[in-house]
Design an enzyme around this catalytic site. Structure first.
Site, PDB file in Angstrom:
ATOM      1  N   PRO A   2      -3.893   9.206   1.850  1.00  0.00           N
ATOM      2  CA  PRO A   2      -3.323   9.008   3.155  1.00  0.00           C
ATOM      3  C   PRO A   2      -4.501   9.012   4.163  1.00  0.00           C
ATOM      4  CG  PRO A   2      -2.545  10.865   1.995  1.00  0.00           C
ATOM      5  CD  PRO A   2      -3.428  10.423   1.088  1.00  0.00           C
ATOM      6  N   GLU A   3      -4.081   8.122   5.105  1.00  0.00           N
ATOM      7  CA  GLU A   3      -5.013   8.023   6.390  1.00  0.00           C
ATOM      8  C   GLU A   3      -3.923   8.620   7.596  1.00  0.00           C
ATOM      9  OE1 GLU A   3      -7.286   4.542   6.926  1.00  0.00           O
ATOM     10  OE2 GLU A   3      -7.327   4.405   4.881  1.00  0.00           O
TER      11      GLU A   3
END
Length: 269
Positions: A2-3
DNA sequence: TCGATCCTGTAG
DNA sequence: CTACAGGATCGA
């Protein structure tokens, strides 16, 4: 994995599904992911604590607890943190989980175990995040600020964007996508960035991340699955050899600072 | 600022 | 089997 957009999504889902919950007990299935105290100490401390709020800082998911504690979840490459209705059927890669009432639970699942769960005194958080750059979606984030953070940098722009001390939240996908949107080559040397380039990049980062958040909701609502970020929405990432949406030339890939970088060599300069 | 490394899963 | 994976950190 995830960003910023995916972390933001997870936080918003927690607010929807798990506001006001109380932790009855914590179970650590992978001790190496816990710090700075031992898993037993963490479990002891959070037992009985109420979650008074959820927040995101950079790519971290934060659970603010009563009595001045905060759980900080670093999602790593493959981490997810979310509420489940029944802890008897935990996800396959659950590493840590927090039992709530009515069999519900907050689950940290992380196949690759690059993530972690840290427990801090809430007042220490500023120190924990001391080296972080600005939040790109904050109102106060300006192109001059972005330019300023690159004032003494010499290398190429894309690794710069991955450096969380310059600006937070971008990872390998959205860095590439932002550069594409700004029409800047990932290998462009930072000293070669003029004001127009910084402005374009600043704008592209905000646009790209905002759109990614919205897309995550759209995809997940319809597909009812957990947010594997919307790669369909990517213009270059993972699209080696496909036609550029702007110029129809082929998307290329090369390795930069150990990470794969996708770009259109024709329309990114 | 770069490369190696942490660890595990999935796709080809 | 090999290649690759959206992160972060440490030492050279």
């Amino acid at each position: 994995m995830p960003e910023l957009p995916e972390a933001e999504y997870m936080v918003r889902r927690l607010v929807e599904c798990a506001t006001g919950v109380r932790i009855r007990e914590a179970t650590v299935l992978r001790a190496s992911l816990i710090a700075p105290q031992s898993p037993d100490d963490l479990a002891e401390t959070v037992r009985g604590r109420k979650v008074v709020g959820y927040a995101r800082r950079a790519k971290n998911v934060l659970l603010h607890l009563d009595r001045g504690w905060t759980l900080r979840v670093q999602l790593g490459m493959t981490g997810h943190f979310y509420w489940v209705p029944d802890a008897r059927v935990l996800p396959r890669f659950t590493r840590v989980w927090f039992g709530l009432s009515n069999r519900a639970a907050l689950v940290f699942e992380d196949a690759r175990t690059f993530g972690n769960v840290h427990l801090h005194r809430t007042e220490e958080l500023a120190a924990v995040f001391a080296d972080y750059g600005p939040e790109p979606l904050d109102e106060g984030f300006t192109w001059q600020q972005l330019k300023g953070s690159g004032a003494r940098a010499k290398g190429p722009i894309k690794p710069f964007l991955l450096d969380q001390s310059k600006v937070v939240g971008l990872g390998n996908i959205w860095a590439a996508e932002s550069l594409y949107a700004a029409r800047i080559a990932p290998g462009r040397a930072i000293p070669e960035m003029d004001d127009a380039a910084w402005k374009a990049l600043h704008r592209a980062i905000r646009k790209t991340l905002s759109a990614a958040i919205e897309n995550t909701f759209r995809v997940t609502r319809s597909g009812e699955e957990f947010p594997e970020a919307d790669l369909l929405a990517c213009a270059v990432y993972g699209r080696l050899g496909e036609a550029c949406r702007r110029c129809k030339g082929p998307i290329e890939r090369f390795v930069q600072a150990g990470r794969s970088t996708f770009h259109c060599p024709a329309c990114q300069r």
